[in-house]
Design a protein around this motif. Structure first.
Motif, PDB file in Angstrom:
ATOM      1  N   PHE A 193      -2.212   9.272  -9.449  1.00  0.00           N
ATOM      2  CA  PHE A 193      -0.972   9.394 -10.212  1.00  0.00           C
ATOM      3  C   PHE A 193      -1.302   9.671 -11.677  1.00  0.00           C
ATOM      4  CE2 PHE A 193      -1.939   4.872 -10.674  1.00  0.00           C
ATOM      5  CZ  PHE A 193      -1.733   4.665 -12.028  1.00  0.00           C
ATOM      6  N   SER A 194      -0.335  10.230 -12.348  1.00  0.00           N
ATOM      7  CA  SER A 194      -0.416  10.454 -13.786  1.00  0.00           C
ATOM      8  C   SER A 194       0.956  10.134 -14.333  1.00  0.00           C
ATOM      9  CB  SER A 194      -0.790  11.906 -14.074  1.00  0.00           C
ATOM     10  OG  SER A 194      -0.811  12.135 -15.454  1.00  0.00           O
ATOM     11  N   SER A 195       1.049   9.078 -15.142  1.00  0.00           N
ATOM     12  CA  SER A 195       2.329   8.630 -15.670  1.00  0.00           C
ATOM     13  C   SER A 195       2.573   9.262 -17.028  1.00  0.00           C
ATOM     14  CB  SER A 195       2.330   7.110 -15.797  1.00  0.00           C
ATOM     15  OG  SER A 195       3.430   6.703 -16.575  1.00  0.00           O
ATOM     16  N   LYS A 196       3.667   9.986 -17.136  1.00  0.00           N
ATOM     17  CA  LYS A 196       4.001  10.625 -18.400  1.00  0.00           C
ATOM     18  C   LYS A 196       4.564   9.622 -19.401  1.00  0.00           C
ATOM     19  CE  LYS A 196       4.483  15.157 -16.395  1.00  0.00           C
ATOM     20  NZ  LYS A 196       3.319  14.964 -15.656  1.00  0.00           N
ATOM     21  N   ASP A 197       5.131   8.498 -18.925  1.00  0.00           N
ATOM     22  CA  ASP A 197       5.734   7.509 -19.830  1.00  0.00           C
ATOM     23  C   ASP A 197       4.708   6.847 -20.739  1.00  0.00           C
ATOM     24  OD1 ASP A 197       8.078   8.128 -18.613  1.00  0.00           O
ATOM     25  OD2 ASP A 197       8.601   6.083 -18.059  1.00  0.00           O
ATOM     26  N   ASN A 198       3.532   6.531 -20.195  1.00  0.00           N
ATOM     27  CA  ASN A 198       2.546   5.843 -21.032  1.00  0.00           C
ATOM     28  C   ASN A 198       1.152   6.450 -20.911  1.00  0.00           C
ATOM     29  OD1 ASN A 198       1.821   4.960 -18.532  1.00  0.00           O
ATOM     30  ND2 ASN A 198       2.309   2.816 -18.881  1.00  0.00           N
ATOM     31  N   SER A 199       1.065   7.682 -20.486  1.00  0.00           N
ATOM     32  CA  SER A 199      -0.194   8.434 -20.401  1.00  0.00           C
ATOM     33  C   SER A 199      -1.271   7.711 -19.598  1.00  0.00           C
ATOM     34  CB  SER A 199      -0.717   8.733 -21.811  1.00  0.00           C
ATOM     35  OG  SER A 199       0.233   9.483 -22.526  1.00  0.00           O
ATOM     36  N   SER A 200      -0.878   6.996 -18.574  1.00  0.00           N
ATOM     37  CA  SER A 200      -1.876   6.342 -17.725  1.00  0.00           C
ATOM     38  C   SER A 200      -2.164   7.211 -16.513  1.00  0.00           C
ATOM     39  CB  SER A 200      -1.403   4.946 -17.301  1.00  0.00           C
ATOM     40  OG  SER A 200      -0.218   5.038 -16.558  1.00  0.00           O
ATOM     41  N   GLU A 201      -3.376   7.056 -15.987  1.00  0.00           N
ATOM     42  CA  GLU A 201      -3.791   7.774 -14.785  1.00  0.00           C
ATOM     43  C   GLU A 201      -4.534   6.810 -13.890  1.00  0.00           C
ATOM     44  OE1 GLU A 201      -6.167  11.137 -15.868  1.00  0.00           O
ATOM     45  OE2 GLU A 201      -4.542  12.079 -17.005  1.00  0.00           O
ATOM     46  N   GLY A 202      -4.533   7.106 -12.607  1.00  0.00           N
ATOM     47  CA  GLY A 202      -5.252   6.264 -11.662  1.00  0.00           C
ATOM     48  C   GLY A 202      -4.893   6.634 -10.244  1.00  0.00           C
ATOM     49  N   THR A 203      -5.033   5.658  -9.360  1.00  0.00           N
ATOM     50  CA  THR A 203      -4.736   5.844  -7.945  1.00  0.00           C
ATOM     51  C   THR A 203      -3.934   4.645  -7.464  1.00  0.00           C
ATOM     52  OG1 THR A 203      -6.838   6.983  -7.659  1.00  0.00           O
ATOM     53  CG2 THR A 203      -5.770   6.196  -5.673  1.00  0.00           C
ATOM     54  N   TRP A 204      -2.960   4.886  -6.623  1.00  0.00           N
ATOM     55  CA  TRP A 204      -2.264   3.777  -5.974  1.00  0.00           C
ATOM     56  C   TRP A 204      -2.274   4.044  -4.481  1.00  0.00           C
ATOM     57  CZ3 TRP A 204       2.799   3.119  -3.692  1.00  0.00           C
ATOM     58  CH2 TRP A 204       3.542   4.281  -3.575  1.00  0.00           C
ATOM     59  N   SER A 205      -2.235   2.955  -3.730  1.00  0.00           N
ATOM     60  CA  SER A 205      -2.323   3.112  -2.283  1.00  0.00           C
ATOM     61  C   SER A 205      -1.461   2.096  -1.565  1.00  0.00           C
ATOM     62  CB  SER A 205      -3.772   2.975  -1.813  1.00  0.00           C
ATOM     63  OG  SER A 205      -4.261   1.691  -2.100  1.00  0.00           O
ATOM     64  N   ILE A 206      -1.044   2.483  -0.376  1.00  0.00           N
ATOM     65  CA  ILE A 206      -0.407   1.558   0.556  1.00  0.00           C
ATOM     66  C   ILE A 206      -1.498   1.248   1.568  1.00  0.00           C
ATOM     67  CG2 ILE A 206       1.393   1.224   2.270  1.00  0.00           C
ATOM     68  CD1 ILE A 206       3.081   3.259   0.694  1.00  0.00           C
ATOM     69  N   ASP A 207      -2.025   0.027   1.506  1.00  0.00           N
ATOM     70  CA  ASP A 207      -3.153  -0.368   2.340  1.00  0.00           C
ATOM     71  C   ASP A 207      -2.733  -0.831   3.726  1.00  0.00           C
ATOM     72  OD1 ASP A 207      -4.800   0.117   0.083  1.00  0.00           O
ATOM     73  OD2 ASP A 207      -4.320  -1.877  -0.672  1.00  0.00           O
ATOM     74  N   ASN A 208      -1.498  -1.321   3.851  1.00  0.00           N
ATOM     75  CA  ASN A 208      -1.019  -1.805   5.142  1.00  0.00           C
ATOM     76  C   ASN A 208       0.503  -1.768   5.148  1.00  0.00           C
ATOM     77  OD1 ASN A 208      -1.276  -2.896   7.755  1.00  0.00           O
ATOM     78  ND2 ASN A 208      -0.886  -4.948   6.982  1.00  0.00           N
ATOM     79  N   VAL A 209       1.072  -1.447   6.302  1.00  0.00           N
ATOM     80  CA  VAL A 209       2.520  -1.436   6.498  1.00  0.00           C
ATOM     81  C   VAL A 209       2.811  -2.316   7.694  1.00  0.00           C
ATOM     82  CG1 VAL A 209       4.538  -0.018   6.996  1.00  0.00           C
ATOM     83  CG2 VAL A 209       2.675   0.921   5.623  1.00  0.00           C
ATOM     84  N   SER A 210       3.665  -3.315   7.509  1.00  0.00           N
ATOM     85  CA  SER A 210       3.996  -4.223   8.593  1.00  0.00           C
ATOM     86  C   SER A 210       5.519  -4.284   8.748  1.00  0.00           C
ATOM     87  CB  SER A 210       3.434  -5.616   8.285  1.00  0.00           C
ATOM     88  OG  SER A 210       3.804  -6.529   9.288  1.00  0.00           O
ATOM     89  N   TRP A 211       6.011  -3.720   9.854  1.00  0.00           N
ATOM     90  CA  TRP A 211       7.452  -3.714  10.111  1.00  0.00           C
ATOM     91  C   TRP A 211       7.854  -5.008  10.798  1.00  0.00           C
ATOM     92  CZ3 TRP A 211      10.479  -0.034   8.118  1.00  0.00           C
ATOM     93  CH2 TRP A 211       9.897   1.179   7.746  1.00  0.00           C
ATOM     94  N   GLY A 212       8.937  -5.598  10.350  1.00  0.00           N
ATOM     95  CA  GLY A 212       9.514  -6.772  10.987  1.00  0.00           C
ATOM     96  C   GLY A 212      10.933  -6.436  11.410  1.00  0.00           C
ATOM     97  N   PRO A 213      11.658  -7.423  11.926  1.00  0.00           N
ATOM     98  CA  PRO A 213      13.051  -7.160  12.301  1.00  0.00           C
ATOM     99  C   PRO A 213      13.903  -7.015  11.033  1.00  0.00           C
ATOM    100  CG  PRO A 213      12.475  -9.450  12.732  1.00  0.00           C
ATOM    101  CD  PRO A 213      11.230  -8.764  12.263  1.00  0.00           C
ATOM    102  N   GLY A 214      14.262  -5.779  10.692  1.00  0.00           N
ATOM    103  CA  GLY A 214      15.115  -5.533   9.533  1.00  0.00           C
ATOM    104  C   GLY A 214      14.394  -5.510   8.200  1.00  0.00           C
ATOM    105  N   ASN A 215      13.050  -5.465   8.218  1.00  0.00           N
ATOM    106  CA  ASN A 215      12.335  -5.392   6.945  1.00  0.00           C
ATOM    107  C   ASN A 215      10.974  -4.735   7.123  1.00  0.00           C
ATOM    108  OD1 ASN A 215      10.423  -7.299   7.829  1.00  0.00           O
ATOM    109  ND2 ASN A 215      11.542  -8.995   6.951  1.00  0.00           N
ATOM    110  N   VAL A 216      10.344  -4.434   6.003  1.00  0.00           N
ATOM    111  CA  VAL A 216       8.992  -3.899   6.002  1.00  0.00           C
ATOM    112  C   VAL A 216       8.232  -4.545   4.847  1.00  0.00           C
ATOM    113  CG1 VAL A 216       9.558  -1.871   4.568  1.00  0.00           C
ATOM    114  CG2 VAL A 216       7.559  -1.815   6.069  1.00  0.00           C
ATOM    115  N   THR A 217       6.979  -4.928   5.117  1.00  0.00           N
ATOM    116  CA  THR A 217       6.127  -5.500   4.082  1.00  0.00           C
ATOM    117  C   THR A 217       4.964  -4.548   3.854  1.00  0.00           C
ATOM    118  OG1 THR A 217       6.742  -7.753   4.687  1.00  0.00           O
ATOM    119  CG2 THR A 217       4.709  -7.485   3.420  1.00  0.00           C
TER     120      THR A 217
END
Length: 190
Positions: free
Chosen positions: A79-103
């Motif tokens: 990612f590259s954020s124009k608001d504060n000139s930051s750069e880096g990487t973000w990730s979703i490491d795990n997705v866990s679906w429950g009844p009516g929600n996701v973590t």
């Protein structure tokens, strides 16, 4: 005698400020959808194929099917954020679906600048319904991130199980679309 012209006919029409706010909000949502689709298509193009096991001849063994995963495949994007000139990487490491929600288990690492005042929200791909986190994030996710640092935590959303786009944004998320700005997006599968 002739009457002087009625001056009210030369007044400008009345303005309706509510329409302008609605148009601005709609434009922001359309921009977020375009960004999400662009990031999604770029990540699909740049993703590496999953290796397929090669069958070896064996007289005593039979192939065993691998059960389908109940979570989505982990994914990350720079990612590259124009608001504060930051750069880096973000990730979703795990997705866990429950009844009516996701973590989601999420990580953010900064390589340049400092990232602060960020949050996540989920937009359902088909209906474009938007969901904000149900509870505050766990772990260090949400903390200010400086170069070389990484934060990690879980975020839970009340939402139906459907293919969705997870948006990393600055500001207050979608509770105030005009006050938030998108940084990056990743998709999750139902």
């Amino acid at each position: 005698m002739s009457q002087p012209p009625d001056i009210s006919q030369y007044q400008p029409p009345k303005r309706h400020g509510g329409w302008i706010a609605a148009i601005v909000a709609a434009a922001v949502i359309v921009a977020l959808v375009v960004v999400a689709r662009r990031v999604t298509s770029e990540s699909e193009i740049s993703s590496t194929p999953t290796p397929t096991p090669v069958a070896t001849p064996s007289s005593t063994s039979t192939p065993t099917p691998i059960p389908a995963s109940v979570t989505a495949i982990a994914s990350s994007v720079p990612f590259s954020s124009k608001d504060n000139s930051s750069e880096g990487t973000w990730s979703i490491d795990n997705v866990s679906w429950g009844p009516g929600n996701v973590t989601l288990t999420v990580s953010v690492e900064v390589t340049k600048g400092t990232l602060s005042d960020y949050t996540l929200f989920i937009m359902e791909n088909e209906s474009t319904n938007i969901h904000e986190p149900t509870f505050p994030p766990t772990g260090t996710f949400g903390d200010t991130v400086s170069p070389g640092q990484k934060v990690h935590g879980t975020v839970t959303f009340d939402c139906p199980r459907t293919d969705s786009t997870v948006m990393l944004t600055h500001g207050s998320g979608m509770s105030s679309p005009i006050m938030s700005s998108p940084i990056s997006a990743l998709t999750i599968k139902a």
